[in-house]
Design a protein around this motif. Sequence first.
Motif, PDB file in Angstrom:
ATOM      1  N   ALA A  53     -74.957  11.795   3.097  1.00  0.00           N
ATOM      2  CA  ALA A  53     -74.869  12.546   4.347  1.00  0.00           C
ATOM      3  C   ALA A  53     -74.081  11.763   5.400  1.00  0.00           C
ATOM      4  O   ALA A  53     -73.313  12.350   6.178  1.00  0.00           O
ATOM      5  N   ALA A  54     -74.258  10.438   5.431  1.00  0.00           N
ATOM      6  CA  ALA A  54     -73.579   9.607   6.425  1.00  0.00           C
ATOM      7  C   ALA A  54     -72.076   9.537   6.202  1.00  0.00           C
ATOM      8  O   ALA A  54     -71.320   9.227   7.128  1.00  0.00           O
ATOM      9  N   GLN A  62     -62.157   6.030   3.682  1.00  0.00           N
ATOM     10  CA  GLN A  62     -63.380   5.239   3.551  1.00  0.00           C
ATOM     11  C   GLN A  62     -64.480   6.039   2.844  1.00  0.00           C
ATOM     12  O   GLN A  62     -65.202   5.502   1.992  1.00  0.00           O
ATOM     13  N   ALA A  63     -64.599   7.309   3.192  1.00  0.00           N
ATOM     14  CA  ALA A  63     -65.619   8.147   2.555  1.00  0.00           C
ATOM     15  C   ALA A  63     -65.357   8.283   1.060  1.00  0.00           C
ATOM     16  O   ALA A  63     -66.286   8.206   0.245  1.00  0.00           O
ATOM     17  N   VAL A 156     -68.953  -0.360   3.607  1.00  0.00           N
ATOM     18  CA  VAL A 156     -70.243  -0.005   3.007  1.00  0.00           C
ATOM     19  C   VAL A 156     -71.377  -0.341   3.967  1.00  0.00           C
ATOM     20  O   VAL A 156     -72.315   0.448   4.148  1.00  0.00           O
ATOM     21  N   ARG A 157     -71.286  -1.482   4.635  1.00  0.00           N
ATOM     22  CA  ARG A 157     -72.320  -1.882   5.582  1.00  0.00           C
ATOM     23  C   ARG A 157     -72.424  -0.884   6.740  1.00  0.00           C
ATOM     24  O   ARG A 157     -73.514  -0.566   7.210  1.00  0.00           O
ATOM     25  N   ARG A 158     -71.256  -0.373   7.189  1.00  0.00           N
ATOM     26  CA  ARG A 158     -71.248   0.604   8.275  1.00  0.00           C
ATOM     27  C   ARG A 158     -71.963   1.883   7.860  1.00  0.00           C
ATOM     28  O   ARG A 158     -72.737   2.464   8.624  1.00  0.00           O
ATOM     29  N   MET A 160     -74.288   2.137   5.546  1.00  0.00           N
ATOM     30  CA  MET A 160     -75.709   1.831   5.427  1.00  0.00           C
ATOM     31  C   MET A 160     -76.386   1.822   6.794  1.00  0.00           C
ATOM     32  O   MET A 160     -77.507   2.312   6.948  1.00  0.00           O
ATOM     33  N   ASP A 161     -75.716   1.277   7.798  1.00  0.00           N
ATOM     34  CA  ASP A 161     -76.275   1.264   9.142  1.00  0.00           C
ATOM     35  C   ASP A 161     -76.488   2.684   9.652  1.00  0.00           C
ATOM     36  O   ASP A 161     -77.529   3.001  10.240  1.00  0.00           O
ATOM     37  N   GLN A 162     -75.504   3.544   9.406  1.00  0.00           N
ATOM     38  CA  GLN A 162     -75.622   4.931   9.850  1.00  0.00           C
ATOM     39  C   GLN A 162     -76.737   5.664   9.098  1.00  0.00           C
ATOM     40  O   GLN A 162     -77.354   6.575   9.637  1.00  0.00           O
ATOM     41  N   ALA A 163     -76.979   5.243   7.848  1.00  0.00           N
ATOM     42  CA  ALA A 163     -78.039   5.868   7.042  1.00  0.00           C
ATOM     43  C   ALA A 163     -79.402   5.225   7.295  1.00  0.00           C
ATOM     44  O   ALA A 163     -80.405   5.651   6.706  1.00  0.00           O
ATOM     45  N   GLY A 164     -79.440   4.205   8.146  1.00  0.00           N
ATOM     46  CA  GLY A 164     -80.710   3.547   8.451  1.00  0.00           C
ATOM     47  C   GLY A 164     -81.231   2.680   7.333  1.00  0.00           C
ATOM     48  O   GLY A 164     -82.442   2.539   7.152  1.00  0.00           O
TER      49      GLY A 164
END
Length: 228
Positions: A53-54, A62-63, A156-158, A160-164
């Motif tokens: 979803a993120a 990037q996606a 990838v880290r970005r 993950m941050d958006q996905a919590g």
Amino acid sequence: MSKKVSSRTRENSPSPRWRRAAPVSASCDAAELYAQDGSRKYLNADERRRVLAALDALPVDQALFVRTLLWSGARVSEVLALTATSFQIERGVVAIRTLKRRRHAMREVPLPFPLLAALDARFGLTQANAAGGLPLRPAPSTPLWGWCRQTAWRIVRRVMDQAGISGRAGTPRGLRHAFGIAAVQADVPLDLVSRWMGHSRLATTAIYTAASGPEERALAERFWQMAA
């Protein structure tokens, strides 16, 4: 007589897949999927959905990179090495060079057709292959994503941050582990999962059978009901 029949019945009766796969290796241990501090090294199903979803908020390149990691189970360096001629659109596969091998080794991994269509639209895969490139031959063309590993990790880290998601699970390795677990729990044969992931030994892939799956949860719930 009745004991023999009962024994034969038990031997021939199907068992849950998480139990069926366990004898592959004595090292099939859930500890392999956890750090010493008890934190998980893999994404669970809900976290994987949150990552997907993120991706809608990311730039298209990037996606697509993260989606390719998610659906191929490949390592970051392996995806960064992909070129247009790595893909066979008609067959629905990508040919990945397995980097953790001393000798040159390729593996074909199926990808969802919607992902392949999006990659084709962005990078012109069909046109590149029509020019005469052979998918299984090392291609001289430029990699699709011209980033270094550090840039890929930051992307990838970005996400993950958006996905919590934080910790060891929120890494490219977490995505790779999630692929292995999801494939095993979807009843993909272990030897096929091993080939898709580029493992040299089946025992390496067997760690993914240690993650608790839907059937194991169902058995536990039945036990709780009976024991209450």
